[in-house]
Design an enzyme around this catalytic site. Structure first.
Site, PDB file in Angstrom:
ATOM      1  N   CYS A  70       0.846  -1.087  -0.123  1.00  0.00           N
ATOM      2  CA  CYS A  70      -0.014  -0.011  -0.171  1.00  0.00           C
ATOM      3  C   CYS A  70       0.937   1.290   0.273  1.00  0.00           C
ATOM      4  CB  CYS A  70      -0.838   0.048   1.204  1.00  0.00           C
ATOM      5  SG  CYS A  70      -1.872  -1.585   1.276  1.00  0.00           S
ATOM      6  N   HIS A 122      -2.756   6.532   3.083  1.00  0.00           N
ATOM      7  CA  HIS A 122      -3.414   5.360   2.625  1.00  0.00           C
ATOM      8  C   HIS A 122      -4.934   4.919   3.278  1.00  0.00           C
ATOM      9  CE1 HIS A 122      -3.898   1.336   1.331  1.00  0.00           C
ATOM     10  NE2 HIS A 122      -3.443   1.008   2.613  1.00  0.00           N
ATOM     11  N   ASN A 180     -10.135  -0.451   1.145  1.00  0.00           N
ATOM     12  CA  ASN A 180      -8.759  -0.304   0.880  1.00  0.00           C
ATOM     13  C   ASN A 180      -8.322  -0.910  -0.532  1.00  0.00           C
ATOM     14  OD1 ASN A 180      -6.028  -0.649   1.107  1.00  0.00           O
ATOM     15  ND2 ASN A 180      -6.006  -1.588   2.879  1.00  0.00           N
TER      16      ASN A 180
END
Ligand code: ACO
Length: 311
Positions: free
Chosen positions: A108, A232, A262
């Protein structure tokens, strides 16, 4: 030499999967997911290549540059369509890009890793770079595991970056990895994601705060001077905890996770472009990108926003 952002674009699959949809197949509830994560729905579908191509095409159009003038394409992804060749080969062909292309996997944190890499290559003489973050995490999600299935989604985001004389828009950055923590989130080849959510939560907050502080220190900028944080998009509680510890008001964070879940490497460009589209940025604003991911990796970058049309 430095970097200037010329254009941006995003792509999301059409199919929306809401928390209520997940309630039908998992022992979970919309209430639990919203309270514990902030996520309400996510998009599922397409391939990583297709999402990268769509986001890249929009970024090139927004930048109003010819695809053949791109000297390098960097595709940050943890979910390539094939082991070999790199998914960026498909993107390169589909968009008729110039120069070289490679995939980058820093989980990520991948988009921030890509941005810092692109900045260094522009400084070294490259003229124009297409940076993309794209993922189809739905392909490596175990849809019968409530611990992970509620978290992830698919998407893509891209920036066109150009070399400029002088400092450029990237003022400072920090990249890191702690390989001893690599077992906390993993997916073996052909297998689904396994994750220790609680451990990642704690480490994620610590990593984002430390990395952001290091970046601000390098740029000699105080936290309260940051106009927008683009974190993030893993969990709203992680984002709020990190903002609180950094001393940055929570409402300065760009948030899309309620609609996207996500999306790993795609989450920072999706949130950045959403903030741009909402008119949240003006010339001179300081923007802090900060992320963490499997590995465990982390990365932060401080950008001074500049409209591509302004001098
Ligand atoms: N619905 C209902 N209950 C659930 C669910 C669910 N979807 N998932 C877990 N629970 C239960 C657990 O089983 C547990 O029950 P128990 O107390 O009976 O054992 C209870 O809820 C609390 O579980 P916790 O794990 O303590 O819940 P927490 O508040 O920590 O939230 C979460 C879990 C959302 C996973 C959180 O820890 C988190 O976001 N961690 C970070 C994960 C992350 O960011 N991953 C991505 C990393 S980046 C990358 O590289 C992809």
């Amino acid at each position: 030499m430095g970097m200037r952002i010329l254009g941006w674009g995003t792509a999301l699959p059409d199919k929306i999967v809401t928390n209520h949809d997940l309630e039908k197949t998992l022992d979970t509830s919309d209430k639990w997911i919203v309270e514990r994560t902030g996520i309400r729905e996510r998009r599922i579908g397409d391939s990583t290549g297709e999402l990268a191509i769509a986001a890249g095409r929009r970024a090139l159009q927004r930048a109003n540059v010819d695809a053949s003038s791109i000297e390098l394409t960097i595709l940050a992804t943890t979910t390539p369509d094939q082991t070999v060749p790199a998914t960026s080969a498909h993107v390169h062909e589909a968009l008729a890009l110039g120069g070289g292309a490679f995939d980058l996997n820093a989980a990520c944190s991948g988009f921030v890793y890509g941005l810092v890499t692109a900045n260094a290559l522009l400084d070294a003489g490259a003229k124009r770079i297409l940076l993309i973050g794209a993922e189809t995490l739905s392909r490596i999600t175990d849809w019968s595991d409530r611990n992970t299935a509620v978290l992830f989604g698919d998407g893509g985001g891209a920036l066109v970056l150009e070399r400029v004389a002088g400092e450029g828009q990237l003022l400072a950055s920090d990249l890191g990895i702690d390989g001893t923590a690599r077992s906390f989130l993993q997916s073996d080849i052909g297998a689904k994601i396994k994750m220790d959510g609680r451990e990642i939560f704690k480490r994620a907050v610590r990593a984002m705060v430390k990395s952001s502080e290091q970046t601000l220190k390098s740029a000699k900028v105080r936290a309260n001077e940051v106009k927008l944080v683009v974190p993030h998009q893993a969990n709203i509680r992680i984002i709020h905890a990190a903002c609180d510890r950094l001393g940055i008001a929570q409402d300065r964070a760009a948030i899309v996770l309620d609609r996207t879940g996500n999306t790993s490497s795609a989450s920072i460009p999706l949130a950045l472009v959403d903030a741009i589209d909402k008119g949240r940025l003006a010339d001179g604003d300081l923007v802090l990108l900060t992320g963490f991911g499997a590995g465990m990796t982390w990365g932060s970058a401080l950008i001074r926003w500049q409209e591509p049309t302004s001098k």
